[in-house]
Design an enzyme around this catalytic site. Structure first.
Site, PDB file in Angstrom:
ATOM      1  CB  CYS A  99      -0.946  -0.028   1.187  1.00 45.46           C
ATOM      2  SG  CYS A  99      -1.853  -1.574   1.230  1.00 45.46           S
ATOM      3  CG  HIS A 115      -1.532   4.574   5.223  1.00 48.75           C
ATOM      4  ND1 HIS A 115      -1.475   4.388   3.861  1.00 48.75           N
ATOM      5  CD2 HIS A 115      -1.735   3.335   5.753  1.00 48.75           C
ATOM      6  CE1 HIS A 115      -1.624   3.098   3.580  1.00 48.75           C
ATOM      7  NE2 HIS A 115      -1.795   2.435   4.705  1.00 48.75           N
ATOM      8  CD  GLU A 128      -1.186   7.909   9.185  1.00 49.48           C
ATOM      9  OE1 GLU A 128      -2.236   7.250   9.101  1.00 49.48           O
ATOM     10  OE2 GLU A 128      -0.750   8.642   8.274  1.00 49.48           O
ATOM     11  CE  LYS A 176      -5.326   4.487   2.074  1.00 50.23           C
ATOM     12  NZ  LYS A 176      -4.350   5.474   2.591  1.00 50.23           N
ATOM     13  CG  HIS A 223      -6.252   1.063   1.285  1.00 49.31           C
ATOM     14  ND1 HIS A 223      -5.317   1.623   0.440  1.00 49.31           N
ATOM     15  CD2 HIS A 223      -5.555   0.475   2.290  1.00 49.31           C
ATOM     16  CE1 HIS A 223      -4.106   1.367   0.921  1.00 49.31           C
ATOM     17  NE2 HIS A 223      -4.228   0.670   2.027  1.00 49.31           N
ATOM     18  CG  PHE A 249      -0.200  -5.599   4.472  1.00 49.91           C
ATOM     19  CD1 PHE A 249      -0.532  -4.890   5.613  1.00 49.91           C
ATOM     20  CD2 PHE A 249      -1.199  -6.324   3.833  1.00 49.91           C
ATOM     21  CE1 PHE A 249      -1.826  -4.892   6.110  1.00 49.91           C
ATOM     22  CE2 PHE A 249      -2.503  -6.335   4.318  1.00 49.91           C
ATOM     23  CZ  PHE A 249      -2.821  -5.618   5.458  1.00 49.91           C
TER      24      PHE A 249
END
Lengths: 82, 412
Positions: free
Chosen positions: B161, B301, B312, B333, B338, B400
């Site tokens: 991502c 994010h 985050e 998002k 996403h 990831f």
């Protein structure tokens, strides 16, 4: 039921048109796949694979190089149906 | 030192088929998430019944042969690239000074799985010869290089991502290091297919709010229950300032700096302390030569997962300190879902436009903000950024595998 040369040309022209964006009417028997229709080898293999399925024939890889013009392919496919 | 500017933007997203429509709908706080346009949920027993599906299908804008030769991920990248390139004025560039870096997180998953269906159902002889060039993850960037004639290099960094942001970071580096004058950079993803949805659901990563798709992506809300899979592409034209000025190009903004780190902690979970994320932001600010007090906006994010969002947010607070009270935080998002490998690129487009318009886009669906959130979250409607002076903003993207990318953008 085997297809006539005219029917094979019509079906093959539709496949070529779909793959290349050419007008099906421009796919005539005297046209060379590479020189006139600007079809590269990968596109040619794609057309062959789709034609095999469409006409229920088998076109071995070693025979593909002999299919220079659209007419060659139409004759080959028509004969292979029998 | 070479300065890097942005001269063209392109996108195709769940909010629109181009940048103006996508941005207008983002400022309007619309959701691009809806119930799946097919019967997969029932047919395969999928636990998730919705996604952020494209507003405009590539088949509506590309030719039939183009859609047959390219995986959907490459089709979306080409749609976005054509918009960005035209937006930049279709510049004449020495091909050997022109690069492409367009990433996908997953690659040609549609092509791969459709080809396997063909092998299983109709036999190996029916596999189409273009299968390999369609499924390879570098296919989008390769097609972009063909589209614009880029010969300085075509790259596709893959970091799940974070891929789209990493592509922009690498494009910045490519220009700063002198390897190119102009780079078309971004990300793309077309993974709305039963297998990726089922696999992400198996990780417990996806929201299961099937009765309210448009309300499912709710970063920082106390009831968030996972991310919403989206699809699409964002692309930008990056250029050395010297090259852009020499041709009189319109300049949207600047890439001021990039920070990239890796966690080396867990294959999927973020470091619980967010150390790698924090370092990415710090490195990016240092690289940009930007003081914390000059940051006015962060596009987070923030995917709407229970754990990830707050790691985050704590990191942002840690990096910005008390100045975080003056920083407007947006989690777009919430509207797009996403986009995986497309996310960092699309959110970079949003960040550049936020700076241009001096307006931070909203975060929708937040009805009860997480009480631990200590950054000023823009909710429901856009909010104004400072009207005067040079501004800087951060776009975060994490993937990831423990990939962390922060990009610092500045006003023109």
């Amino acid at each position: 039921m085997a297809k006539s040369e005219a029917e094979v040309l019509e079906g093959l022209a539709a496949i070529v048109a779909e793959e290349t964006g050419l007008d099906a009417a421009d796919v005539q028997t005297d046209k060379s796949f590479t020189d006139d229709l600007d079809i590269d080898s990968l596109s040619m293999m794609t057309i062959v694979t789709l034609a095999e399925e469409e006409f229920d024939v088998r076109i071995p890889d070693e025979d593909v190089k002999n299919l220079v013009t659209v007419g060659d392919a139409v004759k080959y496919i028509t004969g292979a149906q029998a | 030192m070479t300065n890097v500017v942005i001269t063209g933007l392109g996108a195709t997203t769940p909010l629109g088929g181009d940048v103006p429509t996508t941005w207008e709908n983002a400022l309007g706080g619309l959701s691009g998430v809806r119930t799946l346009d097919n019967d997969w949920a029932e047919k395969y027993g999928m636990p998730v019944h919705f996604a952020g599906q494209l507003a405009v299908q590539p088949s509506e804008v590309l030719t039939r042969p183009e859609t047959k030769r390219m995986d959907p991920s490459a089709q979306m990248a080409i749609v976005a690239t054509r918009e960005a390139w035209a937006d930049a004025g279709s510049p004449e560039v020495d091909p050997e000074r022109l690069g492409s870096i367009v990433s996908s997180g997953i690659g040609g998953v549609w092509t791969l799985l459709t080809a396997w269906d063909t092998v299983r159902d109709r036999g190996a002889e029916r596999v189409l010869p273009l299968t390999v060039p369609m499924l390879m993850p570098n296919s989008p960037t390769a097609y972009v290089s063909l589209e614009i004639g880029a010969r300085a290099g075509a790259h596709a960094p893959v970091s799940a991502c974070a891929s789209g942001a990493e592509a922009i970071g690498m494009a910045y580096d490519m220009i700063v290091s002198g390897r190119a004058d102009v780079v078309v950079a971004g990300g793309t993803e077309a993974a709305i297919h039963p297998l990726p949805i089922s696999a992400f659901a198996a990780m417990q990563a996806l929201s299961k709010r099937n009765d309210d798709p448009a309300g499912a992506s709710r970063p920082y809300d106390t009831t968030r229950d996972g991310f919403v899979l989206g699809e699409g592409s964002g692309v930008m034209v990056l250029e050395s300032e010297e090259h852009a000025k020499a041709r009189g190009a319109r300049i949207y903004g600047r890439v001021l700096g990039v920070g990239m780190t890796s966690d080396a902690n867990h294959i999927a979970a973020p470091d619980p302390e967010g150390a790698g994320q924090t370092r990415a932001m710090q490195i990016a600010l240092k690289n940009a030569g930007v003081q914390v007090k000059d940051v006015c906006h962060v596009n987070a994010h923030a995917t709407s997962t229970p754990v990830g969002d707050m790691i985050e947010a704590r990191g942002i607070r840690g990096v910005l300190g008390s100045h975080a009270d003056q920083v407007l935080l947006s989690a777009t998002k919430s509207m797009t879902g996403h986009l995986l490998g497309g996310a960092g690129a699309l959110e970079s487009v949003f960040t550049v436009l936020a700076l241009r318009d001096r307006k931070a886009p909203p975060t929708i669906n937040v009805t009860s903000p997480d009480p631990e959130l200590e950054v000023d979250l823009v909710r429901d409607i856009p909010r104004a950024l400072p009207a005067d002076g040079q501004l800087a903003a951060i776009n975060n993207s994490f993937g990831f595998g423990g990939h962390n990318v922060a990009v610092v953008f500045g006003t023109a």
